[in-house]
Enzyme design. Structure first.
Site, PDB file in Angstrom:
ATOM      1  N   LYS A  98       0.841  -1.207   0.000  1.00  0.00           N
ATOM      2  CA  LYS A  98       0.000   0.000   0.000  1.00  0.00           C
ATOM      3  C   LYS A  98       0.876   1.258   0.000  1.00  0.00           C
ATOM      4  O   LYS A  98       1.625   1.495   0.943  1.00  0.00           O
ATOM      5  CB  LYS A  98      -0.888   0.061   1.246  1.00  0.00           C
ATOM      6  N   GLY A 120       7.292   4.339   8.182  1.00  0.00           N
ATOM      7  CA  GLY A 120       6.383   5.435   8.503  1.00  0.00           C
ATOM      8  C   GLY A 120       6.688   5.976   9.881  1.00  0.00           C
ATOM      9  O   GLY A 120       7.815   5.845  10.378  1.00  0.00           O
ATOM     10  N   SER A 121       5.671   6.538  10.509  1.00  0.00           N
ATOM     11  CA  SER A 121       5.890   7.201  11.791  1.00  0.00           C
ATOM     12  C   SER A 121       6.058   6.187  12.926  1.00  0.00           C
ATOM     13  O   SER A 121       5.561   5.062  12.858  1.00  0.00           O
ATOM     14  CB  SER A 121       4.707   8.113  12.096  1.00  0.00           C
ATOM     15  N   GLY A 126       4.009   2.771  13.753  1.00  0.00           N
ATOM     16  CA  GLY A 126       4.877   1.594  13.915  1.00  0.00           C
ATOM     17  C   GLY A 126       4.577   0.863  15.212  1.00  0.00           C
ATOM     18  O   GLY A 126       4.515  -0.371  15.250  1.00  0.00           O
ATOM     19  N   GLU A 164      10.686   0.563   9.860  1.00  0.00           N
ATOM     20  CA  GLU A 164      11.597   1.696   9.614  1.00  0.00           C
ATOM     21  C   GLU A 164      10.825   2.949  10.008  1.00  0.00           C
ATOM     22  O   GLU A 164       9.885   3.337   9.322  1.00  0.00           O
ATOM     23  CB  GLU A 164      11.973   1.769   8.126  1.00  0.00           C
ATOM     24  N   CYS A 167      13.347  10.745   6.814  1.00  0.00           N
ATOM     25  CA  CYS A 167      13.426  10.141   8.149  1.00  0.00           C
ATOM     26  C   CYS A 167      14.796  10.342   8.773  1.00  0.00           C
ATOM     27  O   CYS A 167      14.924  10.521   9.977  1.00  0.00           O
ATOM     28  CB  CYS A 167      13.098   8.671   8.055  1.00  0.00           C
ATOM     29  N   GLU A 200      10.286  15.000  15.763  1.00  0.00           N
ATOM     30  CA  GLU A 200      10.542  15.050  14.332  1.00  0.00           C
ATOM     31  C   GLU A 200       9.619  16.092  13.707  1.00  0.00           C
ATOM     32  O   GLU A 200       8.401  16.012  13.848  1.00  0.00           O
ATOM     33  CB  GLU A 200      10.231  13.661  13.769  1.00  0.00           C
TER      34      GLU A 200
HETATM   35  P1  NAP Z   1       2.486   7.344   8.792  1.00  0.00           P
HETATM   36  O1  NAP Z   1       1.379   8.251   9.096  1.00  0.00           O
HETATM   37  O2  NAP Z   1       2.956   6.416   9.836  1.00  0.00           O
HETATM   38  O3  NAP Z   1       2.059   6.556   7.494  1.00  0.00           O
HETATM   39  C1  NAP Z   1       2.858   5.595   6.851  1.00  0.00           C
HETATM   40  C2  NAP Z   1       1.974   4.628   6.109  1.00  0.00           C
HETATM   41  O4  NAP Z   1       1.174   3.871   7.033  1.00  0.00           O
HETATM   42  C3  NAP Z   1       0.984   5.297   5.184  1.00  0.00           C
HETATM   43  O5  NAP Z   1       0.819   4.491   4.032  1.00  0.00           O
HETATM   44  C4  NAP Z   1      -0.266   5.325   6.038  1.00  0.00           C
HETATM   45  O6  NAP Z   1      -1.451   5.486   5.320  1.00  0.00           O
HETATM   46  C5  NAP Z   1      -0.208   3.991   6.726  1.00  0.00           C
HETATM   47  N1  NAP Z   1      -0.963   3.865   7.964  1.00  0.00           N
HETATM   48  C6  NAP Z   1      -1.505   4.828   8.761  1.00  0.00           C
HETATM   49  N2  NAP Z   1      -2.092   4.278   9.844  1.00  0.00           N
HETATM   50  C7  NAP Z   1      -1.925   2.935   9.747  1.00  0.00           C
HETATM   51  C8  NAP Z   1      -2.290   1.815  10.566  1.00  0.00           C
HETATM   52  N3  NAP Z   1      -2.948   1.966  11.717  1.00  0.00           N
HETATM   53  N4  NAP Z   1      -1.938   0.571  10.157  1.00  0.00           N
HETATM   54  C9  NAP Z   1      -1.243   0.390   9.029  1.00  0.00           C
HETATM   55  N5  NAP Z   1      -0.867   1.401   8.205  1.00  0.00           N
HETATM   56  C10 NAP Z   1      -1.200   2.663   8.555  1.00  0.00           C
HETATM   57  O7  NAP Z   1       3.796   8.144   8.337  1.00  0.00           O
HETATM   58  P2  NAP Z   1       3.865   9.336   7.298  1.00  0.00           P
HETATM   59  O8  NAP Z   1       3.449  10.568   7.993  1.00  0.00           O
HETATM   60  O9  NAP Z   1       3.202   8.952   6.043  1.00  0.00           O
HETATM   61  O10 NAP Z   1       5.420   9.344   6.989  1.00  0.00           O
HETATM   62  C11 NAP Z   1       6.321  10.073   7.703  1.00  0.00           C
HETATM   63  C12 NAP Z   1       7.036   9.212   8.731  1.00  0.00           C
HETATM   64  O11 NAP Z   1       7.725   8.140   8.098  1.00  0.00           O
HETATM   65  C13 NAP Z   1       8.096   9.974   9.474  1.00  0.00           C
HETATM   66  O12 NAP Z   1       8.014   9.730  10.845  1.00  0.00           O
HETATM   67  C14 NAP Z   1       9.398   9.425   8.904  1.00  0.00           C
HETATM   68  O13 NAP Z   1      10.497   9.529   9.750  1.00  0.00           O
HETATM   69  C15 NAP Z   1       9.046   8.025   8.618  1.00  0.00           C
HETATM   70  N6  NAP Z   1       9.958   7.450   7.631  1.00  0.00           N
HETATM   71  C16 NAP Z   1      10.865   6.537   8.053  1.00  0.00           C
HETATM   72  C17 NAP Z   1      11.765   5.998   7.143  1.00  0.00           C
HETATM   73  C18 NAP Z   1      12.784   4.995   7.588  1.00  0.00           C
HETATM   74  O14 NAP Z   1      13.362   4.331   6.733  1.00  0.00           O
HETATM   75  N7  NAP Z   1      13.038   4.825   8.856  1.00  0.00           N
HETATM   76  C19 NAP Z   1      11.719   6.368   5.798  1.00  0.00           C
HETATM   77  C20 NAP Z   1      10.768   7.306   5.402  1.00  0.00           C
HETATM   78  C21 NAP Z   1       9.883   7.829   6.342  1.00  0.00           C
HETATM   79  P3  NAP Z   1      -1.906   6.947   4.789  1.00  0.00           P
HETATM   80  O15 NAP Z   1      -0.851   7.929   5.140  1.00  0.00           O
HETATM   81  O16 NAP Z   1      -2.083   6.714   3.369  1.00  0.00           O
HETATM   82  O17 NAP Z   1      -3.162   7.286   5.472  1.00  0.00           O
END
Ligand code: NAP
Ligand code: MG
Length: 484
Positions: free
Chosen positions: A183, A235-236, A240, A257, A291, A388
């Site tokens: 997804k 993701g966040s 996570g 991650e 990230c 962050e």
């Molecule tokens: P996010 O809100 O955690 O979303 C990441 C993904 O998870 C999106 O596809 C989101 O869907 C989905 N999601 C949301 N709630 C979920 C749930 N309860 N169960 C399963 N999936 C769910 O993060 P973001 O705001 O998009 O991305 C930014 C974050 O990603 C930052 O904290 C950044 O540091 C982190 N990041 C980490 C890395 C790494 O390699 N460590 C790399 C890149 C980014 P929707 O957003 O489509 O609603």
């Protein structure tokens, strides 16, 4: 116009190469299907133009995708030799290169990132990732992690590097013999859907890759599906943790991650002009939606004033605007929601007593924009030093000794990356040993290579992506002592 800037003629990349359809279905079992009929819109964050309607997968759609992935796993993909699987991965890698300009333009339109980054960073590394893991597909017996795949991988990725995160997930999974249900993020689904077309073009057997679009609920349905053997999430930290709770007690293998708050440490013997370039790259690359962004600058007190004055002079030359313009350094913030988070935390920074400076630049009237910003006088307790921000905002702290730099750098719940700028090789090595971060860059920042493992400590997650280590998350670890 200030003294150190001059006018540039616009140099926009043509978007004629991309063919954005009015609506997109779900990619299940090798074809685009309607699913339940629900849809959401994706927009261009630089203009707020609606680009397309995209299907929103519900539990039943996710179930159909998982069943397709299971069938493809059992009947085709896990039975195929590694050398045969590699042929598909090489083919995909080559098509990505051939269609690189199309992918880059589409990524910039849907995400808001500058074309020079999507063209010169994202897409080349995406292709490199598929080439690299294609090379492993017939050599898994030498991986140290066995050569038995897990089954169906459920993969959920964020919006900051849509295609690159897809590559980090799909390439190793397929190389190891797994099939996937992925997804993309709600705000950036289009390059994943173009990738689905590339899978068709490469004649990848139906069901090996399934792309289901949607928001958080769709992600939740994937990670909690009982027939998913492996969950890979980027993701966040907040989501996570929710995923770790959701899969606890199941047999699912998980890699996470998550977020970061990297220290970028500048010693007084560093070549300062290069360090300033590294600071700029560390926090303004991809609008700071990174990230591993170097969002906490730790600068040695004796050079702090000099570094700040050179940094502000450099920041004033950054060109913020049209992501498709080849001159653009900083593009659009990915969404209205993310923009309001950045604004909110920046206001907190001011109210906590840090001093704010933003580069003087004209921001376009439509779309989501935030001027490159730096906070000085930041203390470790400030929220802008701890949380962050995930935007073009840098917090600056100072230190006197290497030990103080290490202590401040490690004083964070995260541990994804760090940077060290110094002329002394011995200091690089001793700092790298003491910094609790998955990646430590020396005299450079934000360098990514498929051969190198990437991942975090502490609340930045667990598991590694990239390199030989990236295979571990997709194999049944049948070898003793394989964690070395
Ligand atoms: P996010 O809100 O955690 O979303 C990441 C993904 O998870 C999106 O596809 C989101 O869907 C989905 N999601 C949301 N709630 C979920 C749930 N309860 N169960 C399963 N999936 C769910 O993060 P973001 O705001 O998009 O991305 C930014 C974050 O990603 C930052 O904290 C950044 O540091 C982190 N990041 C980490 C890395 C790494 O390699 N460590 C790399 C890149 C980014 P929707 O957003 O489509 O609603
Ligand atoms: Mg979008």
């Amino acid at each position: 116009m200030t003294d150190n800037t001059f006018e540039y003629a616009p140099a926009p990349e043509s978007r004629a190469i991309v063919d954005i359809k009015p609506s997109y279905g779900l990619f299940i079992n090798g074809e685009f299907v309607d699913g339940n009929g629900r849809a959401f819109k994706t927009i261009n964050p630089a203009t707020e133009e609606v680009l397309a309607e995209v299907a929103e997968a519900d539990d039943a759609d996710v179930d159909a995708a998982v069943r397709a992935a299971r069938r493809a796993y059992t009947r085709v993909w896990s039975r195929m030799s590694g050398a045969e699987r590699a042929k598909y991965l090489y083919r995909i890698a080559r098509i990505i290169q051939e269609r690189g300009r199309e992918l880059a333009v589409l990524e910039s339109i849907d995400n808001g990132k500058p074309i020079k980054e999507s063209r010169d960073v994202d897409v080349p590394i995406v292709a490199a990732h598929f080439f690299y893991y294609a090379g492993w597909a017939d050599k898994l017996q030498y991986s140290g992690y066995g050569s038995t795949p897990l089954g169906v991988a459920g993969q959920v990725i964020p919006w900051n590097f849509p295609l690159l995160m897809l590559a980090w997930k799909i390439a190793p999974a397929l190389a190891c013999g797994n099939t996937v249900v992925l997804k993309p993020a709600e705000t950036t689904p289009l390059t994943a859907l173009l990738f689905a077309e590339i899978c068709q073009q490469a004649d990848l057997p139906p069901g090996v890759v399934n792309i289901v679009t949607g928001a958080g609920e769709t992600g939740r349905a994937i990670v909690s599906h009982p027939d998913v053997d492996k969950v890979a999430f980027t993701g966040s930290t907040e989501v996570g943790k929710a995923i770790a709770r959701a899969v606890a007690g199941s047999d699912k293998k998980v890699t996470l991650e998550l977020g970061g708050k990297a220290a970028n440490i500048v010693f007084d013997d560093a070549p300062l002009d290069q360090a300033v370039e590294g600071i700029v790259n560390g926090i303004f690359f991809n609008q700071g939606h990174v990230c591993c962004a170097g969002s906490r600058l730790l600068v040695q007190e004796s050079v702090a004033e000099e570094v700040m004055s050179r940094l502000k002079r450099r920041m004033a030359t950054l060109r913020v605007g049209d992501p498709l313009d080849k001159n653009t350094d900083v593009g659009a913030i990915n969404s209205a929601e993310q923009l309001s988070k950045i604004r909110e935390l920046s206001e907190v920074g001011e109210s906590e007593g840090a001093e704010r400076w933003s580069a003087p630049c004209d921001l376009p009237s439509n779309g989501y924009w935030f001027a490159p910003t730096v906070f000085t006088g930041v203390s470790q307790a400030h929220r802008i030093a701890r949380e962050e921000i995930f935007g073009p905002v840098l917090s600056v702290l100072t230190f006197r000794t290497p030990s103080e730099a290490v202590e401040k750098a490690n004083n964070t719940p995260f541990g994804l990356s760090a940077g060290v700028w110094t002329d002394k090789g011995s200091r690089i090595l001793s700092m790298a040993n003491r910094l609790r971060a998955g990646v430590v860059w020396a005299n450079t920042f934000n360098k990514f290579d498929p051969t190198s493992p990437f991942g975090g400590y502490k609340e930045s997650g667990y598991g590694r992506e990239g390199g030989r280590h990236g295979l571990e998350g997709y194999l049944k670890n049948t070898e003793k002592g394989a964690n070395s």
